[in-house]
Design an enzyme around this catalytic site. Structure first.
Site, PDB file in Angstrom:
ATOM      1  N   ASP A 110       9.244  23.734  11.379  1.00  0.00           N
ATOM      2  CA  ASP A 110       8.999  22.392  11.891  1.00  0.00           C
ATOM      3  C   ASP A 110       9.944  21.379  11.243  1.00  0.00           C
ATOM      4  O   ASP A 110      10.570  21.651  10.212  1.00  0.00           O
ATOM      5  CB  ASP A 110       7.533  21.997  11.698  1.00  0.00           C
ATOM      6  CG  ASP A 110       7.158  21.801  10.239  1.00  0.00           C
ATOM      7  OD1 ASP A 110       7.556  20.779   9.653  1.00  0.00           O
ATOM      8  OD2 ASP A 110       6.466  22.673   9.685  1.00  0.00           O
ATOM      9  N   LYS A 111      10.056  20.222  11.855  1.00  0.00           N
ATOM     10  CA  LYS A 111      11.065  19.228  11.469  1.00  0.00           C
ATOM     11  C   LYS A 111      10.973  18.868   9.992  1.00  0.00           C
ATOM     12  O   LYS A 111      11.996  18.678   9.318  1.00  0.00           O
ATOM     13  CB  LYS A 111      10.909  17.960  12.321  1.00  0.00           C
ATOM     14  CG  LYS A 111      11.925  16.866  11.999  1.00  0.00           C
ATOM     15  CD  LYS A 111      11.804  15.697  12.950  1.00  0.00           C
ATOM     16  CE  LYS A 111      10.555  14.876  12.691  1.00  0.00           C
ATOM     17  NZ  LYS A 111      10.658  14.093  11.409  1.00  0.00           N
TER      18      LYS A 111
END
Length: 258
Positions: free
Chosen positions: A111-112
């Site tokens: 995830d970011k």
């Protein structure tokens, strides 16, 4: 020019598509069955083989594979980068950190806000092998949390916690300064974060340091290296990595991140 059924010599069409990074072989078979693949202008049938001179297109887009060898990179994904080939919001994506290799795509996701080991490859079959749950390749994470999870919370992660998309279980969960080391056999969306939050310890920083038998090593955020045949062997065959190599990698990881 006619394509014919092409069931004799040559390369299987789905292998050609996987080698070009279009899709895994199984997904390529679905593309062929759906009539989205043409060879020399004709819709291809499942079972088709192709030669190096055949023109292969998917949805009208030419697939270039002549002389292409599969290539795989290990990237230290920095926090703040999205793990996509394209992003509709214009955010930085992991391909911005990589050389322009045709067919290169991320293997799975981070995830970011997470960082650490991310693989990118042109090999669709490798992507399937590393991401499909049935193969069970381990993924190891260093998590920093709000507070220190105790023995009961770490045991709960190993026994399994209920998430909104079903139960989730860690293969291993150990204490680490300010957080935990968590090993999973699957890779659902934001899984480590959600599991630790479920036992009352939200994650403030998350780093993936190992996949299979391959470790992040001494790369800095944003740095990458191309995998050697030995790296690929260790990645896919962790049980065959010598014990002393595991111990050294674990020691180096703990020295670096605690």
């Amino acid at each position: 020019m006619t394509g014919g059924s092409g069931t004799g010599g040559g390369e299987r069409l789905q292998k050609r598509l996987a080698r070009a990074g279009v899709a895994s072989r199984r997904a390529a078979e679905d593309l062929i069955t759906a009539g989205r693949v043409t060879v020399n202008g004709e819709v291809a049938a499942l079972g088709r083989t192709v030669s190096p001179t055949d023109e292969v297109r998917v949805d009208g887009n030419l697939i270039e594979t002549a002389g292409l060898e599969s290539v795989t990179f290990l990237l230290y994904k920095p926090a703040g980068y999205v793990t996509t080939a394209r992003d509709e919001y214009g955010r930085r994506n992991v391909l911005d950190a990589m050389p322009p290799v045709p067919g290169l795509h991320p293997v799975g996701r981070l995830d970011k806000d997470s960082e650490g080991l991310l693989l990118l490859t042109t090999d669709g079959q490798l992507t399937l092998t590393l991401t499909h749950p049935r193969y069970g390749h381990e993924k190891a994470y260093r998590a920093w949390t709000e507070g220190d999870p105790g023995a009961a919370e770490l045991r709960a992660l190993e026994e399994g916690v209920e998430l909104d998309d079903g139960p989730a279980q860690a293969l291993s969960a150990r204490p680490a300064p300010g957080g935990a080391l968590v090993i999973l056999g699957e890779g659902r969306n934001r899984q480590v974060r959600r599991m630790l939050e479920a036992v009352g310890y939200p994650v403030t920083r998350l780093l993936r340091y190992r996949v299979g038998g391959l470790w992040l090593g001494d790369l800095a955020p944003g740095e990458y290296r191309q995998l050697s045949p030995r790296d690929l062997h260790d990645l896919l065959n962790p049980a065959q990595v010598p014990r002393h190599a595991w111990e050294r990698a674990e020691r180096e990881m703990l020295d670096r991140w605690g």
